[in-house]
Enzyme design. Structure first.
Site, PDB file in Angstrom:
ATOM      1  CG  ASP A  97      55.021  87.874  74.768  1.00  0.00           C
ATOM      2  OD1 ASP A  97      54.257  88.622  74.146  1.00  0.00           O
ATOM      3  OD2 ASP A  97      55.598  86.894  74.242  1.00  0.00           O
ATOM      4  CD  GLU A 119      50.942  83.187  75.683  1.00  0.00           C
ATOM      5  OE1 GLU A 119      50.098  82.901  74.810  1.00  0.00           O
ATOM      6  OE2 GLU A 119      51.909  83.936  75.486  1.00  0.00           O
ATOM      7  CD  GLU A 133      58.812  89.965  72.371  1.00  0.00           C
ATOM      8  OE1 GLU A 133      60.046  89.706  72.455  1.00  0.00           O
ATOM      9  OE2 GLU A 133      58.323  90.607  71.431  1.00  0.00           O
ATOM     10  CG  HIS A 211      56.537  89.344  64.401  1.00  0.00           C
ATOM     11  ND1 HIS A 211      56.721  89.797  65.680  1.00  0.00           N
ATOM     12  CD2 HIS A 211      55.773  88.239  64.511  1.00  0.00           C
ATOM     13  CE1 HIS A 211      56.094  88.998  66.525  1.00  0.00           C
ATOM     14  NE2 HIS A 211      55.518  88.036  65.839  1.00  0.00           N
ATOM     15  NE  ARG A 213      61.199  96.049  69.264  1.00  0.00           N
ATOM     16  CZ  ARG A 213      59.932  96.212  68.880  1.00  0.00           C
ATOM     17  NH1 ARG A 213      59.157  95.153  68.713  1.00  0.00           N
ATOM     18  NH2 ARG A 213      59.440  97.410  68.654  1.00  0.00           N
ATOM     19  CG  HIS A 243      54.507  92.240  61.971  1.00  0.00           C
ATOM     20  ND1 HIS A 243      54.745  93.524  62.382  1.00  0.00           N
ATOM     21  CD2 HIS A 243      53.959  91.602  63.034  1.00  0.00           C
ATOM     22  CE1 HIS A 243      54.358  93.658  63.646  1.00  0.00           C
ATOM     23  NE2 HIS A 243      53.881  92.497  64.061  1.00  0.00           N
TER      24      HIS A 243
HETATM   25  C1  UD1 Z   1      54.686  93.646  69.059  1.00  0.00           C
HETATM   26  C2  UD1 Z   1      55.175  93.048  70.382  1.00  0.00           C
HETATM   27  C3  UD1 Z   1      55.630  91.606  70.177  1.00  0.00           C
HETATM   28  C4  UD1 Z   1      54.539  90.789  69.511  1.00  0.00           C
HETATM   29  C5  UD1 Z   1      54.102  91.469  68.219  1.00  0.00           C
HETATM   30  C6  UD1 Z   1      52.942  90.720  67.625  1.00  0.00           C
HETATM   31  C7  UD1 Z   1      56.331  94.512  71.998  1.00  0.00           C
HETATM   32  C8  UD1 Z   1      57.579  95.207  72.340  1.00  0.00           C
HETATM   33  N1  UD1 Z   1      56.336  93.812  70.866  1.00  0.00           N
HETATM   34  O1  UD1 Z   1      55.798  93.746  68.181  1.00  0.00           O
HETATM   35  O2  UD1 Z   1      55.918  91.031  71.436  1.00  0.00           O
HETATM   36  O3  UD1 Z   1      55.041  89.503  69.232  1.00  0.00           O
HETATM   37  O4  UD1 Z   1      53.683  92.807  68.507  1.00  0.00           O
HETATM   38  O5  UD1 Z   1      52.714  91.088  66.288  1.00  0.00           O
HETATM   39  O6  UD1 Z   1      55.371  94.616  72.713  1.00  0.00           O
HETATM   40  N2  UD1 Z   1      52.612  98.798  63.008  1.00  0.00           N
HETATM   41  C9  UD1 Z   1      51.626  99.323  62.188  1.00  0.00           C
HETATM   42  N3  UD1 Z   1      50.348  98.834  62.309  1.00  0.00           N
HETATM   43  C10 UD1 Z   1      50.004  97.871  63.190  1.00  0.00           C
HETATM   44  C11 UD1 Z   1      51.013  97.319  63.994  1.00  0.00           C
HETATM   45  C12 UD1 Z   1      52.304  97.798  63.907  1.00  0.00           C
HETATM   46  O7  UD1 Z   1      51.887 100.207  61.386  1.00  0.00           O
HETATM   47  O8  UD1 Z   1      48.829  97.473  63.240  1.00  0.00           O
HETATM   48  C13 UD1 Z   1      54.002  99.322  62.902  1.00  0.00           C
HETATM   49  C14 UD1 Z   1      54.159 100.722  63.525  1.00  0.00           C
HETATM   50  O9  UD1 Z   1      55.114 101.444  62.798  1.00  0.00           O
HETATM   51  C15 UD1 Z   1      54.700 100.402  64.928  1.00  0.00           C
HETATM   52  C16 UD1 Z   1      55.608  99.223  64.596  1.00  0.00           C
HETATM   53  O10 UD1 Z   1      54.892  98.468  63.619  1.00  0.00           O
HETATM   54  O11 UD1 Z   1      55.397 101.491  65.516  1.00  0.00           O
HETATM   55  C17 UD1 Z   1      56.016  98.363  65.753  1.00  0.00           C
HETATM   56  O12 UD1 Z   1      54.900  97.946  66.523  1.00  0.00           O
HETATM   57  P1  UD1 Z   1      55.180  97.385  68.031  1.00  0.00           P
HETATM   58  O13 UD1 Z   1      53.881  96.960  68.624  1.00  0.00           O
HETATM   59  O14 UD1 Z   1      55.987  98.363  68.812  1.00  0.00           O
HETATM   60  O15 UD1 Z   1      56.116  96.150  67.788  1.00  0.00           O
HETATM   61  P2  UD1 Z   1      55.856  94.795  67.004  1.00  0.00           P
HETATM   62  O16 UD1 Z   1      57.080  94.504  66.243  1.00  0.00           O
HETATM   63  O17 UD1 Z   1      54.562  94.894  66.299  1.00  0.00           O
HETATM   64  N1  UDP Z   2      47.831  85.906  62.405  1.00  0.00           N
HETATM   65  C1  UDP Z   2      46.803  86.571  61.723  1.00  0.00           C
HETATM   66  N2  UDP Z   2      47.077  87.137  60.496  1.00  0.00           N
HETATM   67  C2  UDP Z   2      48.308  87.094  59.943  1.00  0.00           C
HETATM   68  C3  UDP Z   2      49.358  86.445  60.649  1.00  0.00           C
HETATM   69  C4  UDP Z   2      49.086  85.876  61.882  1.00  0.00           C
HETATM   70  O1  UDP Z   2      45.670  86.622  62.197  1.00  0.00           O
HETATM   71  O2  UDP Z   2      48.475  87.621  58.832  1.00  0.00           O
HETATM   72  C5  UDP Z   2      47.553  85.328  63.729  1.00  0.00           C
HETATM   73  C6  UDP Z   2      48.073  83.937  64.007  1.00  0.00           C
HETATM   74  O3  UDP Z   2      47.139  82.945  63.633  1.00  0.00           O
HETATM   75  C7  UDP Z   2      48.313  83.967  65.508  1.00  0.00           C
HETATM   76  C8  UDP Z   2      48.693  85.410  65.790  1.00  0.00           C
HETATM   77  O4  UDP Z   2      48.236  86.159  64.660  1.00  0.00           O
HETATM   78  O5  UDP Z   2      47.130  83.682  66.225  1.00  0.00           O
HETATM   79  C9  UDP Z   2      50.175  85.567  65.971  1.00  0.00           C
HETATM   80  O6  UDP Z   2      50.497  86.911  66.036  1.00  0.00           O
HETATM   81  P1  UDP Z   2      51.982  87.439  65.830  1.00  0.00           P
HETATM   82  O7  UDP Z   2      52.761  86.439  65.060  1.00  0.00           O
HETATM   83  O8  UDP Z   2      51.851  88.830  65.332  1.00  0.00           O
HETATM   84  O9  UDP Z   2      52.516  87.562  67.325  1.00  0.00           O
HETATM   85  P2  UDP Z   2      53.208  86.513  68.334  1.00  0.00           P
HETATM   86  O10 UDP Z   2      52.280  85.374  68.510  1.00  0.00           O
HETATM   87  O11 UDP Z   2      54.527  86.137  67.729  1.00  0.00           O
HETATM   88  O12 UDP Z   2      53.395  87.314  69.567  1.00  0.00           O
END
Ligand code: UD1
Ligand code: UDP
Length: 374
Positions: A97, A119, A133, A211, A213, A243
Site C-alpha cells: 500500500d 496483499e 495507504e 509511524h 501519517r 522509525h
Molecule cells: C512509508 C509508507 C507507509 C509505510 C511505511 C513503512 C508511503 C506514503 N508511506 O512511510 O505506507 O507504512 O513507509 O515504514 O508510501 N527515512 C529515512 N530513512 C529510511 C526511511 C525513511 O531517513 O530508511 C525518512 C526520510 O526523511 C523520508 C521520510 O523518512 O523522507 C519519510 O519516508 P516515506 O517513505 O515517505 O514515508 P514513511 O513515513 O516512511
Molecule cells: N520491523 C523491523 N524493525 C523494526 C520495526 C519493525 O524489521 O525496528 C518489521 C516488522 O517486524 C514488520 C515490518 O517491519 O515486519 C513493519 O514495517 P512498518 O511498521 O515500517 O510498516 P507497516 O507494516 O506499518 O506498513
C-alpha cells in the site's frame, strides 16, 4: 517462462516480497526474476535486503529527506520508465500500500505490462485512514491483473469493488512466511539475534513502534505521553525502535529520551526485531505488518489506530484498537498487565493472516498463468 520484475521500496514491502523473490528464483524453469528497488526508504530497506541476501538489479535510489508524497510519486513514475525499458518484464509484482506500490503499478500500466498485487483487498473503507495507504490500495487494485488476497475478507472486499473472481487468489500473507521462517531459524540456532545487554529479565517487555501519517502531530504526542505514563510502572521495560521519519524521530526523542524504563533504538534489522517480538509481553504499535505477525507469535497488540484494514485479529480478540487517547492506552495496557485472565485471552497463538505457505501458493498460480511475452 516469464520475465518477472519485482518493484518495492520500503521496509515492509521488502520483508513481504523478499521471500517470494527467493521462492521464484528457486524455479528458473518458470521464472526469470529481476528486482528493482525505488529505495523510497534507504537504510530501512537496505537492512532487509541484507537480511534476505537479495541484491537488486535496479536501484533508483530516490529517497530524499522529508520527501513529499507528490514529489516521491513523480520520481517513482519517471524511474519506472527507465527500469521497464531495460527489464522488459512480462509481469510486474508489487506489494501492499505504499506510494512505491501504486506508482510502480501505474508505471507498469502505462507500458501495458500486467501487474500482480500481493496483499490485495485490505480496506478500512475510509480514504483518510490509513492515509495515503487506503487510496494506494484502491488504485492498485484497479490496475492489477492478479490479486493475491491474504484473507477471505480481503477477497470479499475486492469482489465488492467488481474485481473478477477468477483473478483473485486467497493465499495468506507472505509476511507470515517471513516471520515464521525467522522465528524457526532463531529457535533452531540457524540465525543469531544480537545480545541485548540492557534488557531487564525481571521486567515485562513492552515493544513499541509508531509511524502512521494520520497520527502525526497531536495523536502522536498523546501516544508518547501514554508511553511515558506507562513506563512509570516499575515492572515494565518499554523498548521502542524509532522509525526514521523526521515527524516521528524528533517527537519520540523529545518526549521519551532519558526515561529510566524506556529504551529508544534505531530501526532494528528484521531478525533482531522478530527476536524482540518473541521476547515481549505485549506490543503497542500502529504498524500494519506487526498487527499480522503478532497473532502468529501469540503476542497481544494494543493498536494505536481508530480503524484497521486488518479486522481478523481484532475480531478474534488478540488485537485491541486503542487509538491515540492517552487514558485509554494506559488503562488498556494496565488491564493486560494486571489481569491474568485478560492476558491469557489476548495471548492465544493463531494465524488469521496466513499459515506460512503464501509464497508457495503464489508461485504455483504464477507458474500456471499464461504470461505470454509481449
Ligand atoms: C512509508 C509508507 C507507509 C509505510 C511505511 C513503512 C508511503 C506514503 N508511506 O512511510 O505506507 O507504512 O513507509 O515504514 O508510501 N527515512 C529515512 N530513512 C529510511 C526511511 C525513511 O531517513 O530508511 C525518512 C526520510 O526523511 C523520508 C521520510 O523518512 O523522507 C519519510 O519516508 P516515506 O517513505 O515517505 O514515508 P514513511 O513515513 O516512511
Ligand atoms: N520491523 C523491523 N524493525 C523494526 C520495526 C519493525 O524489521 O525496528 C518489521 C516488522 O517486524 C514488520 C515490518 O517491519 O515486519 C513493519 O514495517 P512498518 O511498521 O515500517 O510498516 P507497516 O507494516 O506499518 O506498513
Amino acid at each position: 517462462m516469464g520475465r518477472i520484475l519485482f518493484v518495492f521500496g520500503t521496509r515492509p514491502e521488502a520483508i513481504k516480497l523478499c521471500p517470494l523473490v527467493q521462492r521464484l528464483r528457486a524455479q528458473p524453469e518458470h521464472f526469470q526474476v529481476k528486482v528493482a528497488v525505488t529505495a523510497q526508504h534507504r537504510d530501512m530497506l537496505d537492512q532487509v535486503l541484507e537480511a534476505f541476501r537479495v541484491h537488486p538489479d535496479f536501484d533508483l535510489d530516490l529517497m530524499q529527506p522529508e520527501q513529499t508524497l507528490g514529489a516521491l510519486t513523480a520520481r517513482i513514475l519517471a524511474g519506472m520508465e527507465t527500469v521497464l525499458s531495460a527489464a522488459r518484464p512480462d509481469l510486474v509484482v508489487v506489494q501492499g500500500d505504499t506510494n512505491t506500490t501504486f506508482a510502480a503499478a501505474l508505471g507498469a500500466f502505462y507500458r501495458r505490462v500486467p501487474v500482480a498485487h500481493v496483499e490485495a483487498g485490505l480496506r478500512t473503507g475510509d480514504l483518510g485512514q490509513p492515509f495515503p495507504e487506503e487510496m494506494n490500495r484502491v488504485l492498485t487494485s484497479r490496475i492489477a491483473a492478479f490479486h493475491f488476497a491474504p484473507t477471505r475478507a480481503a477477497e470479499a472486499a475486492l469482489l465488492r469493488e467488481g474485481v473478477a473472481a477468477e483473478t483473485i487468489f486467497v493465499t495468506g500473507n507472505t509476511g507470515i512466511d517471513a516471520v515464521l521462517w525467522v522465528r524457526g531459524a532463531l529457535e533452531r540456532g540457524e540465525l543469531q539475534a544480537p545480545e541485548w545487554p540492557w534488557l531487564d529479565p525481571a521486567k515485562r517487555l513492552v515493544l513499541v513502534t509508531c509511524h502512521r501519517r494520520e497520527n502525526f502531530g497531536p495523536g502522536f504526542d498523546r501516544a508518547m505521553r501514554a508511553l511515558a505514563a506507562l513506563a512509570e510502572r516499575p515492572d515494565v521495560q518499554l523498548v521502542y525502535p524509532v522509525h526514521r521519519n523526521p515527524n516521528v524521530l524528533g517527537p519520540a526523542h523529545s518526549r521519551l529520551d532519558g526515561h529510566a524504563n524506556i529504551v529508544l533504538l534505531d530501526p532494528l534489522p528484521y531478525v533482531a526485531f522478530v527476536d524482540l517480538m518473541r521476547r515481549s509481553a505485549m506490543i503497542v504499535t500502529d504498524s500494519g505488518g506487526i498487527q499480522e505477525e503478532a497473532p502468529s507469535l501469540g503476542k497481544p497488540v494494543l493498536l494505536l489506530r481508530e480503524k484497521t484494514e486488518r479486522p481478523e485479529a481484532v475480531a478474534a480478540g488478540t488485537v485491541k484498537l486503542v487509538g491515540t487517547d492517552e487514558r485509554q492506552i494506559v488503562a488498556e495496557a494496565a488491564r493486560l498487565l494486571d489481569d491474568a485472565a485478560e492476558y491469557a485471552r489476548m495471548t492465544r497463538v493463531h494465524n488469521p493472516y496466513g499459515d506460512g505457505t503464501a509464497c508457495a501458493q503464489i508461485a504455483q498460480v504464477l507458474a500456471g498463468a499464461a504470461l505470454l511475452p509481449r
